[in-house]
Design a protein around this motif. Structure first.
Motif, PDB file in Angstrom:
ATOM      1  N   THR A  33      11.338   0.061  -3.025  1.00  0.00           N
ATOM      2  CA  THR A  33      10.250  -0.764  -2.818  1.00  0.00           C
ATOM      3  C   THR A  33      10.783  -2.360  -4.308  1.00  0.00           C
ATOM      4  O   THR A  33      11.055  -1.366  -5.254  1.00  0.00           O
ATOM      5  CB  THR A  33       9.053  -1.558  -2.864  1.00  0.00           C
ATOM      6  OG1 THR A  33       7.667  -0.668  -3.803  1.00  0.00           O
ATOM      7  CG2 THR A  33       8.236  -0.968  -1.360  1.00  0.00           C
ATOM      8  N   SER A  34       9.831  -3.014  -4.212  1.00  0.00           N
ATOM      9  CA  SER A  34       9.753  -3.426  -6.677  1.00  0.00           C
ATOM     10  C   SER A  34       9.437  -2.416  -7.341  1.00  0.00           C
ATOM     11  O   SER A  34       9.858  -2.833  -8.298  1.00  0.00           O
ATOM     12  CB  SER A  34       9.513  -5.027  -5.911  1.00  0.00           C
ATOM     13  OG  SER A  34       8.100  -5.566  -6.110  1.00  0.00           O
ATOM     14  N   GLU A  35       7.926  -1.979  -6.411  1.00  0.00           N
ATOM     15  CA  GLU A  35       7.368  -0.924  -7.481  1.00  0.00           C
ATOM     16  C   GLU A  35       8.246   0.173  -7.086  1.00  0.00           C
ATOM     17  O   GLU A  35       7.615   1.369  -8.820  1.00  0.00           O
ATOM     18  CB  GLU A  35       5.769  -0.768  -6.318  1.00  0.00           C
ATOM     19  CG  GLU A  35       5.401  -2.618  -6.657  1.00  0.00           C
ATOM     20  CD  GLU A  35       3.666  -1.914  -5.772  1.00  0.00           C
ATOM     21  OE1 GLU A  35       3.367  -0.981  -5.041  1.00  0.00           O
ATOM     22  OE2 GLU A  35       3.828  -3.788  -5.019  1.00  0.00           O
ATOM     23  N   ALA A  40       1.242  -0.679  -0.421  1.00  0.00           N
ATOM     24  CA  ALA A  40      -0.027  -0.368   0.309  1.00  0.00           C
ATOM     25  C   ALA A  40       0.786   1.411  -0.160  1.00  0.00           C
ATOM     26  O   ALA A  40       1.847   1.501   0.727  1.00  0.00           O
ATOM     27  CB  ALA A  40      -0.871  -0.142   1.343  1.00  0.00           C
ATOM     28  N   THR A  41       0.068   2.506  -0.893  1.00  0.00           N
ATOM     29  CA  THR A  41       1.724   3.200  -0.898  1.00  0.00           C
ATOM     30  C   THR A  41       0.585   4.579   0.145  1.00  0.00           C
ATOM     31  O   THR A  41       0.698   5.665  -0.700  1.00  0.00           O
ATOM     32  CB  THR A  41       1.614   3.508  -2.867  1.00  0.00           C
ATOM     33  OG1 THR A  41       0.746   3.874  -2.959  1.00  0.00           O
ATOM     34  CG2 THR A  41       2.552   2.487  -3.118  1.00  0.00           C
ATOM     35  N   LYS A  42      -0.233   4.417   0.745  1.00  0.00           N
ATOM     36  CA  LYS A  42      -1.010   5.273   1.163  1.00  0.00           C
ATOM     37  C   LYS A  42      -0.206   5.955   2.199  1.00  0.00           C
ATOM     38  O   LYS A  42       0.494   5.408   2.635  1.00  0.00           O
ATOM     39  CB  LYS A  42      -1.925   5.289   1.993  1.00  0.00           C
ATOM     40  CG  LYS A  42      -3.038   5.662   2.478  1.00  0.00           C
ATOM     41  CD  LYS A  42      -4.513   4.998   3.377  1.00  0.00           C
ATOM     42  CE  LYS A  42      -4.911   6.762   4.270  1.00  0.00           C
ATOM     43  NZ  LYS A  42      -5.742   6.178   4.760  1.00  0.00           N
ATOM     44  N   GLY A  43      -0.285   7.882   2.021  1.00  0.00           N
ATOM     45  CA  GLY A  43       1.190   8.076   2.901  1.00  0.00           C
ATOM     46  C   GLY A  43       2.268   8.497   2.230  1.00  0.00           C
ATOM     47  O   GLY A  43       3.617   8.791   2.744  1.00  0.00           O
ATOM     48  N   LEU A  44       2.479   7.731   1.332  1.00  0.00           N
ATOM     49  CA  LEU A  44       3.630   7.938   0.570  1.00  0.00           C
ATOM     50  C   LEU A  44       3.412   8.827  -0.923  1.00  0.00           C
ATOM     51  O   LEU A  44       2.592   8.767  -1.374  1.00  0.00           O
ATOM     52  CB  LEU A  44       4.478   6.344   0.516  1.00  0.00           C
ATOM     53  CG  LEU A  44       4.532   5.294   1.144  1.00  0.00           C
ATOM     54  CD1 LEU A  44       4.389   3.743   0.780  1.00  0.00           C
ATOM     55  CD2 LEU A  44       5.420   6.002   2.352  1.00  0.00           C
ATOM     56  N   ILE A  45       4.933   8.906  -1.318  1.00  0.00           N
ATOM     57  CA  ILE A  45       5.107   9.862  -2.119  1.00  0.00           C
ATOM     58  C   ILE A  45       6.170   9.482  -3.338  1.00  0.00           C
ATOM     59  O   ILE A  45       6.770   8.850  -2.845  1.00  0.00           O
ATOM     60  CB  ILE A  45       5.082  11.115  -1.808  1.00  0.00           C
ATOM     61  CG1 ILE A  45       4.153  12.134  -1.907  1.00  0.00           C
ATOM     62  CG2 ILE A  45       5.175  12.093  -3.398  1.00  0.00           C
ATOM     63  CD1 ILE A  45       4.069  12.804  -0.344  1.00  0.00           C
TER      64      ILE A  45
END
Length: 98
Positions: free
Chosen positions: A37-39, A2-7
């Motif tokens: 991350t891998s993403e 999850a990338t919530k709170g991440l830019i």
């Protein structure tokens, strides 16, 4: 992940006209936290204000990494002294009230 709170770091770099190596260098120096991350690589929102300040110092004032480290250290020290002063004033007020 999850990338919530991440830019996304790429987006930050594009918006602020800085190279990713700048962010990587700040991270390696322990000045900011990034999450790889891998993403992709992400910046927590909690780090955004610090990172924007450092990017402005770098781009607008042409301050290098060593200078940014020194400025960051001094700003942390000033904040610490201000907090200590507030605590001492509060203790003094309580003492005067008694």
């Amino acid at each position: 992940m999850a990338t919530k709170g991440l830019i996304e770091a790429k987006e930050f770099c594009t918006y602020h006209h800085v190279e990713y190596t700048f962010i990587d260098s700040l991270s390696q120096a322990g000045l900011i936290e990034i999450r790889a991350t891998s993403e992709g690589t992400y910046i927590p929102e909690t780090e955004l204000q610090k990172l924007e300040r450092m990017a402005r110092l770098h781009t607008e004032l042409e301050i290098n990494l060593a200078g940014i480290e020194a400025i960051t250290h001094l700003l942390r020290r000033v904040e610490s002294i201000q907090e200590e002063t507030r605590n001492l004033r509060n203790r003094l007020r309580r003492y005067e009230e008694d």
